[in-house]
Write a protein that holds these residues in place. Structure first.
Motif, PDB file in Angstrom:
ATOM      1  N   ASN A   1      60.698  53.924  58.065  1.00 32.90           N
ATOM      2  CA  ASN A   1      59.650  54.197  56.835  1.00 32.90           C
ATOM      3  C   ASN A   1      59.468  55.549  57.303  1.00 32.90           C
ATOM      4  O   ASN A   1      59.214  56.620  56.422  1.00 32.90           O
TER       5      ASN A   1
ATOM      6  N   LEU B   1      61.518  58.141  54.035  1.00 32.97           N
ATOM      7  CA  LEU B   1      60.940  58.836  53.586  1.00 32.97           C
ATOM      8  C   LEU B   1      61.214  60.273  53.058  1.00 32.97           C
ATOM      9  O   LEU B   1      61.115  60.763  51.761  1.00 32.97           O
TER      10      LEU B   1
ATOM     11  N   THR C   1      62.219  61.714  48.842  1.00 31.23           N
ATOM     12  CA  THR C   1      62.470  63.077  48.207  1.00 31.23           C
ATOM     13  C   THR C   1      63.133  63.789  48.111  1.00 31.23           C
ATOM     14  O   THR C   1      63.803  64.622  47.334  1.00 31.23           O
TER      15      THR C   1
ATOM     16  N   LEU D   1      57.163  65.574  55.136  1.00 26.11           N
ATOM     17  CA  LEU D   1      56.589  64.634  55.574  1.00 26.11           C
ATOM     18  C   LEU D   1      58.408  64.536  56.757  1.00 26.11           C
ATOM     19  O   LEU D   1      57.550  63.276  57.262  1.00 26.11           O
TER      20      LEU D   1
ATOM     21  N   ALA E   1      58.622  56.615  46.775  1.00 29.82           N
ATOM     22  CA  ALA E   1      57.867  57.513  48.739  1.00 29.82           C
ATOM     23  C   ALA E   1      56.877  56.706  48.448  1.00 29.82           C
ATOM     24  O   ALA E   1      56.191  56.598  49.850  1.00 29.82           O
TER      25      ALA E   1
ATOM     26  N   LEU F   1      54.881  55.524  51.687  1.00 25.76           N
ATOM     27  CA  LEU F   1      53.910  56.210  52.117  1.00 25.76           C
ATOM     28  C   LEU F   1      52.156  55.077  52.678  1.00 25.76           C
ATOM     29  O   LEU F   1      52.133  54.904  53.684  1.00 25.76           O
TER      30      LEU F   1
END
Lengths: 659, 165
Positions: free
Chosen positions: A253, A257, A261, A292, A369, A373
């Motif tokens: 993850n 992420l 974005t 991120l 996202a 998150l």
């Protein structure tokens, strides 16, 4: 053996040199900007090259330490071994926390040097100078990390003559050589648009100039991150033995992420370039993407989350968290300071327009996202606030992201055919007709071959629809421009879309229609499963200095023999399974050897997975990489569409001033 | 001729036929959706819903560890027993461990936030888009400034001059 290793001394010296170089780079460049001293500014690239040289030297010294088996160093004691094969000894540098930061540093300083070289003729430009300052600051932070809490050149205990070698999972596949460096280049690549975005905020040149400067850098960073993620999936599939490619693991993850974005940014940037709009949004996306990557680094390297991919807990956590907080706070202050200047001059006339679709795409990617998150950090929040331990796993992510993924596929079908400004019903009917029939065709085909389940069927139908739209765009562009019909941002982007669609369809098929069966087989026994025969021909023992492997010989369809294995890594005492895969365009036959086995056993537990369309995941990934390269080629330049008719002349001149 | 044919093809009856095809195909496809078909597939499906109690964030399905193997055996026993549904097996195994093994957070209490927050964000995003588009629409209606009018008039003048000449 020397009391102080020469490798450690030179390596640490190189890190110190890099640290001081970045510090000097910041001081000289800021002074140059303040005093309008062109000579000082012109020296900035030299600091960038020197920082890269320092990082390279540190990296070489670490490699040298591992190759020469310098067990006086703590890191070599931790990941080195006299028996590790040369390839895995080379990759051992990035197999633990301190070395991985060193690799990160090498990629980052390489990029800073590349930026300095590319823009060396324009260092007098304030925007570029501030971008260099920001790049030096990021470089300084990672040199500090490597000099302090993640020091790879620390001396180890005396009298150690051998080590365990890297984690067994990091020494049984060639992809360990490619996946981490490519992924890291992707991560650090986003530092360039971030640096230019911050420079734009500092200088107040928040027009489209910084976007244009960093267009290709962003594209390449995104491409590397994409390829890195796909190689990671491939590696996981080939090594971990549960037949999956993606488990929504926190470390996976952490890489996904910034990809989400970053993808949103690559789309929304088009709206700013064409219409001068979404300035704050684009700046926020770039800053979020970079932040991120830092947050991901924190999650992976602080020990706060449990993951098979995570590095062991170190003391870098507070440093990374502080840097993350600093980036976010400074960015918010700078955006706040530029409030009015960032106001977009235009308006989106209709949701049914190219820019409307990009806006919807951005909202979806942002929610995507957020879901990823939230799912990743929720166990931490629950533990901190409720003092309970929970695990958020695959079923949560599948349930939450599936509708988002399907909606994104739908948007991928609609958006390419939409004109800028506003689409009429006639235009939509005309342009979507054949792509929509492609969707119906894909749905019909999947029903004919026996597909079921509404989510998978919807994915196939929408995949066909989106592929139809992308192919239509490529066909039209090729008719107009010949071979250039697949080159340039829009056309290359369509190739990327096709890659994404192939991955979406293959992922959906492999998740929904995997068939599994476990067999306890005697030597010489044949079983039939999923229209294939599997004959167990016996067990054999293979051993080398590193591991002892028991391999099962499984003949498939009376043809080739495949050998899933269980290996005991001698020094770590770890027992890991290695699957064997027969790859095909329609199905993969994925075989694992289960349980504890000895060569004297006359029976074995064999697990067979029939995984549809797996190869198409890698083909889709290759197409995404190809599309990224094609998108970076200069295509036919279009005139930007004026944001509003009355302001167009004014806005254009303001924009030009800043470019 | 081709264009005319193309235009006729794309009229609304063709879209209705397309919609009919989609609905029919989806109905055929979803009707035969029966979930996991063999006991082994049921075991795999249940093991994907439970966390390995001793591993680093892996599910029982992914993990090759001893604890996961024991849980898989227990799932296989329960499936062979045929007494419990999948959810009941998940609950029974989860209850037998002190740690929370469910991979999907509950829908009540603090855990419900993980389900609610994305929906709240979606609603806020949609509401935000509606507000922004309304503002843009209003702005669009008011942006005919003097400069706009002058621009249009000069363009019209040019057109009429061209026509005259």
């Amino acid at each position: 053996m020397l009391a102080v290793s020469i490798n450690a001394a030179i390596g640490r010296g190189a890190i110190l040199l890099g640290l001081l170089t970045c510090l000097s780079g910041i001081a000289i460049t800021v002074a140059g900007i303040r005093k309008h001293d062109l000579r000082a500014l012109k020296s900035a690239p030299r600091y960038a090259y020197l920082a890269f040289g320092a990082a390279l030297l540190a990296f070489i010294m670490m490699e040298r330490a591992l190759i020469t088996r310098d067990f006086s160093m703590k890191y070599v004691q931790q990941v080195g071994s006299r028996d590790t094969p040369a390839l895995f000894n080379f990759t051992a540098v990035w197999s633990a926390l301190e070395g991985s930061i060193l690799l990160w540093l090498l990629a980052l300083t390489g990029l800073i040097a590349a930026v300095a070289r590319k823009f060396r003729a324009r260092v007098g430009d304030e925007l570029l100078a501030w971008a260099m300052v920001v790049l030096f600051v990021v470089g300084l932070f990672f040199f500090l990390l490597s000099f302090g809490p993640a020091n790879p050149f620390a001396m180890g205990a005396l009298g150690v003559n051998d080590g365990p070698g890297p984690n067994p999972l990091l020494q049984n596949h060639i992809l360990v050589l490619f996946h981490p460096p490519i992924l890291y280049i992707g991560y650090v690549g986003f530092t360039v648009p971030f640096a230019f975005a911050m420079a734009a905020l500092i200088t107040g040149r928040v027009g489209e100039g910084w976007l244009l400067e960093t267009r290709r850098w962003t594209l390449y960073a995104w491409g590397f991150l994409t390829v890195g993620i796909i190689l990671g999936s491939w590696w996981s599939y080939e090594v971990l033995g549960w037949s999956g490619v993606w488990a929504w693991d926190p470390v996976e993850n952490a890489s996904f992420l910034p990809w989400l974005t970053g993808t949103a940014y690559l789309h929304s940037v088009l709206v700013q370039e064409r219409r001068g709009m979404l300035r704050v949004w684009n700046l926020s996306l770039v800053i979020a993407t970079f932040s991120l990557t830092i947050l991901g680094t924190f999650l992976t390297r602080s020990g706060v989350i449990n993951s098979v991919h995570a590095f062991s807990a170190g003391s870098v956590g507070p440093w990374l968290l502080t840097f993350f907080a600093l980036v976010v706070v400074v960015a918010i202050i700078l955006i706040g300071r530029r409030g009015d200047e960032l106001r977009s001059p235009g308006a989106i006339d209709s949701p049914l327009s190219r820019e409307g679709a990009f806006l919807a795409n951005n909202v979806l990617f942002s929610i995507f996202a957020f879901v990823v998150l939230l799912g990743t950090v929720f166990p931490l929040i629950v533990e901190a606030l409720n003092n309970r331990r929970i695990v958020v796993g695959e079923p949560f992510f599948d349930r939450m992201t599936m509708p988002l993924g399907l909606t994104l596929l739908f948007l991928m079908a609609i958006a390419p055919v939409l004109p800028w400004r506003k689409a009429s019903q006639e235009v939509l009917r005309d342009r979507l007709f054949w792509p929509a029939w492609c969707g119906v065709g894909a749905l019909a085909l999947s029903v004919i071959v026996g597909a079921d389940g509404w989510a998978s069927l919807a994915a196939f139908a929408l995949g066909g629809f989106a592929a139809g739209a992308a192919l239509r765009q490529i066909a039209l562009a090729s008719r107009r421009q010949g071979w250039r019909g697949v080159v340039g941002r829009a056309n290359g982007g369509m190739v990327v879309h096709i890659g994404v669609i192939i991955i979406a369809v293959a992922f959906s098929a492999s998740s929904s229609y995997t068939r599994t069966q476990e067999f306890v087989m005697n030597v010489g026994e044949t079983v039939t499963f999923a229209d294939h025969t599997f004959t167990f021909e016996g067990l054999s023992l293979e051993s080398d200095d590193v591991k002892t492997s028991v391999k099962a010989a499984i003949r498939i369809d009376g043809d080739s023999v495949y050998s899933p294995a269980r290996s005991k890594y001698i020094k770590q005492g770890m027992d890991i399974g290695t699957p064997s895969v027969k790859t095909g365009f329609v199905n993969d036959l994925y075989i694992t050897l289960e349980g504890n086995v000895r060569t004297t056993d006359t029976e074995a537990r064999i697990k067979i997975f029939v995984k549809p369309l797996i190869m198409w995941l890698w083909i889709g990934g290759a197409l995404m990489a190809l599309g990224t390269v094609l998108a970076a080629f200069p295509g036919k330049r279009r005139q930007p569409t004026a944001p509003v008719s009355a302001d167009s002349v004014l806005t254009q001149s303001t924009t030009d001033e800043h470019v | 001729m081709t264009n005319l044919f193309n235009k006729k093809m794309k009229r609304w009856p063709a879209w209705v036929v397309m919609l009919f095809c989609v609905v029919a195909l989806m109905l055929i496809g979803t009707q035969r959706d029966s979930g996991p078909s063999t006991p082994q597939e049921r075991i795999e499906s249940i093991s994907q819903r439970l966390a390995c109690p001793t591993c680093d964030g892996e599910s029982v399905y992914e993990s090759r560890g001893a604890a996961s193997q024991a849980i898989r055996k227990e799932i296989a026993r329960q499936v062979a027993d045929g007494q419990l549904t999948d959810s009941q097996i998940v609950k029974a195994i989860d209850d037998s461990y002190t740690a929370d093994l469910k991979l999907v957070p509950g829908g009540t209490g603090f855990d419900a936030l993980i389900w609610i927050l994305p929906i709240v964000l979606l609603i806020v995003a949609i509401a935000g888009l509606v507000v922004v588009f309304r503002r843009w629409k209003a702005q669009g209606a008011l942006t005919a400034t003097d400069a706009d009018r002058e621009l249009v008039e000069s363009a019209l003048r040019q057109v009429s001059e061209n026509r005259d000449s």
